[in-house]
Enzyme design. Structure first.
Site, PDB file in Angstrom:
ATOM      1  N   GLY A   1       3.756   6.570   7.918  1.00  0.00           N
ATOM      2  CA  GLY A   1       5.160   6.755   7.559  1.00  0.00           C
ATOM      3  C   GLY A   1       6.037   5.615   8.042  1.00  0.00           C
ATOM      4  O   GLY A   1       7.135   5.395   7.524  1.00  0.00           O
TER       5      GLY A   1
ATOM      6  N   HIS B   1       0.814  -1.216   0.000  1.00  0.00           N
ATOM      7  CA  HIS B   1       0.000   0.000   0.000  1.00  0.00           C
ATOM      8  C   HIS B   1       0.852   1.272   0.000  1.00  0.00           C
ATOM      9  O   HIS B   1       0.356   2.345  -0.316  1.00  0.00           O
ATOM     10  CB  HIS B   1      -0.984   0.002   1.185  1.00  0.00           C
ATOM     11  CG  HIS B   1      -0.366   0.310   2.520  1.00  0.00           C
ATOM     12  ND1 HIS B   1      -0.084  -0.653   3.459  1.00  0.00           N
ATOM     13  CD2 HIS B   1       0.003   1.481   3.094  1.00  0.00           C
ATOM     14  CE1 HIS B   1       0.431  -0.097   4.539  1.00  0.00           C
ATOM     15  NE2 HIS B   1       0.495   1.209   4.342  1.00  0.00           N
TER      16      HIS B   1
ATOM     17  N   SER C   1       4.913   2.464   7.968  1.00  0.00           N
ATOM     18  CA  SER C   1       4.515   1.286   7.204  1.00  0.00           C
ATOM     19  C   SER C   1       5.645   0.801   6.314  1.00  0.00           C
ATOM     20  O   SER C   1       6.246   1.579   5.582  1.00  0.00           O
ATOM     21  CB  SER C   1       3.293   1.608   6.337  1.00  0.00           C
ATOM     22  OG  SER C   1       2.164   1.864   7.128  1.00  0.00           O
TER      23      SER C   1
ATOM     24  N   ASP D   1      -0.136  -7.682   1.635  1.00  0.00           N
ATOM     25  CA  ASP D   1       0.294  -6.291   1.605  1.00  0.00           C
ATOM     26  C   ASP D   1       1.819  -6.160   1.656  1.00  0.00           C
ATOM     27  O   ASP D   1       2.356  -5.352   2.394  1.00  0.00           O
ATOM     28  CB  ASP D   1      -0.344  -5.510   2.764  1.00  0.00           C
ATOM     29  CG  ASP D   1      -0.256  -4.005   2.565  1.00  0.00           C
ATOM     30  OD1 ASP D   1       0.083  -3.574   1.452  1.00  0.00           O
ATOM     31  OD2 ASP D   1      -0.520  -3.261   3.526  1.00  0.00           O
TER      32      ASP D   1
END
Length: 349
Positions: free
Chosen positions: A167, A68, A169, A100
């Site tokens: 931020g 993502h 992630s 993800d």
């Protein structure tokens, strides 16, 4: 007698706080992690930043992150923590849409690689460290514990007390041996210390599938699909663009950016995430900062109204971009992008 001596030595190490052979101090783990962790800045087809996140090297020229973070971007670059050099993202080497995860191919040489651990051996209560760039604050190192291993469908998530913010992630989560046991992915914004990481064994599996890099633009194909992680920390509203806000700005003599955020919706909003990009006088990007209005507490922007916010800027950025800001010939420019926000539902204030 030999066994007794070894047992006594073992207890001596424990009582004195001396780390065992495979354990590292927090300072050692932080140093290794910073040598591998990157800030990712993703851009659209016009070269304008559209988001940021974290990642880390798992192979030379291969960076792991969340899908993502890069989804829907046309290009981007990676920057090692604390360094100025920017490495162009060549493409995507592997994708796990369901979990993800993505692996990016970058034009970087000599970067450190973080070793991957076995996430199946993770135990509740063990110490972990999360590394990332929350809200653009490069090289943030946080300690916590594993508070649970959750099952979501047929997969697992590792629950942590180490903080994860926008931020962060895609950043690594390490154990006390300095091995990656997870990839930071999300947090429950209405909870306390409810943070999650994708187990490293899924990443190990994905690394085995690395192939020739594909263009970043191909990640748009899966953007409408909902991941198994979509219930964790996702924005409460989708499809709202930056055009819903206005953000005039200027820099004062104290190196502070001041700007307004205007809510054109019929409902109150909070946690407005924004990105600030500074350019020099020839149009090259100098620095990127991010922030969130209303992140600490439920500060809202009422329907149809605006709020002012501010962001301090380093003197180096100010001198390169904004010295002589009133003179368009000698000054650069500042751009703002709204990355997301949450709608305040009735009864939640």
């Amino acid at each position: 007698m030999v066994i007794k001596q070894r047992l006594m030595a073992f207890w001596f190490f424990l009582m004195c706080g001396i780390p065992l052979a495979d354990a590292q101090t927090a300072q050692q783990i932080a140093k290794s992690a910073f040598d591998s962790t990157v800030l990712l800045i993703m851009e659209d087809a016009n070269g304008q930043p559209v988001g940021l996140g974290s990642g880390f090297f798992v192979k030379p020229q291969q960076i792991a992150t969340n899908l993502h973070v890069v989804e829907g971007s046309a290009s981007g670059y990676a920057k090692l923590v604390g360094q100025k050099t920017k490495y162009e993202i060549v493409g995507v080497s592997a994708i796990d849409q369901k979990r993800d995860l993505a692996i990016l191919n970058v034009a970087a040489l000599g970067a450190q690689v973080l070793p991957l651990g076995d996430s199946d051996t993770v135990l509740v209560g063990e110490t972990v460290y999360a590394v990332g760039n929350p809200h653009g604050l490069e090289g943030t190192f946080s300690q916590g514990i594993v508070s649970g291993v959750r099952t979501v469908g047929t997969d697992k998530l590792i629950q942590l007390t180490a903080p994860i913010s926008p931020g962060s992630s895609g950043g690594p989560v390490l154990n006390d041996s300095g091995n990656v046991i997870g990839v930071s992915v999300a947090t429950f914004r209405k909870g306390q210390n409810l943070n999650f990481a994708i187990p490293s064994n899924y990443l190990t599996e994905l690394i085995s599938k690395i192939s020739t890099a594909s263009p970043l633009s191909q990640t748009q194909q899966g953007k409408s699909r909902r991941s198994i992680l979509s219930n964790y920390g996702g924005r409460s509203v989708e499809g709202v663009t930056a055009g819903k806000f206005k953000y005039p700005a200027y820099i004062d003599s104290k190196n502070t950016v001041r700007f307004s955020l205007q809510n054109h919706l019929r409902k109150d909003v909070t946690k407005v995430e924004y990105l600030i990009i500074f350019y020099d006088e020839i149009g090259d990007p100098i620095d990127t900062l991010s922030g969130t209005y209303g992140y600490y507490g439920l500060s809202t922007i009422l329907a149809g109204l605006a709020k002012r916010d501010r962001f301090d800027v380093s003197s180096d950025v100010w001198s390169m971009c904004c010295y002589g800001i009133d003179d368009p010939i000698t000054a650069g420019r500042i751009e703002f992008r709204i990355l997301g926000f949450e709608i305040v539902e009735e009864g939640s204030k």
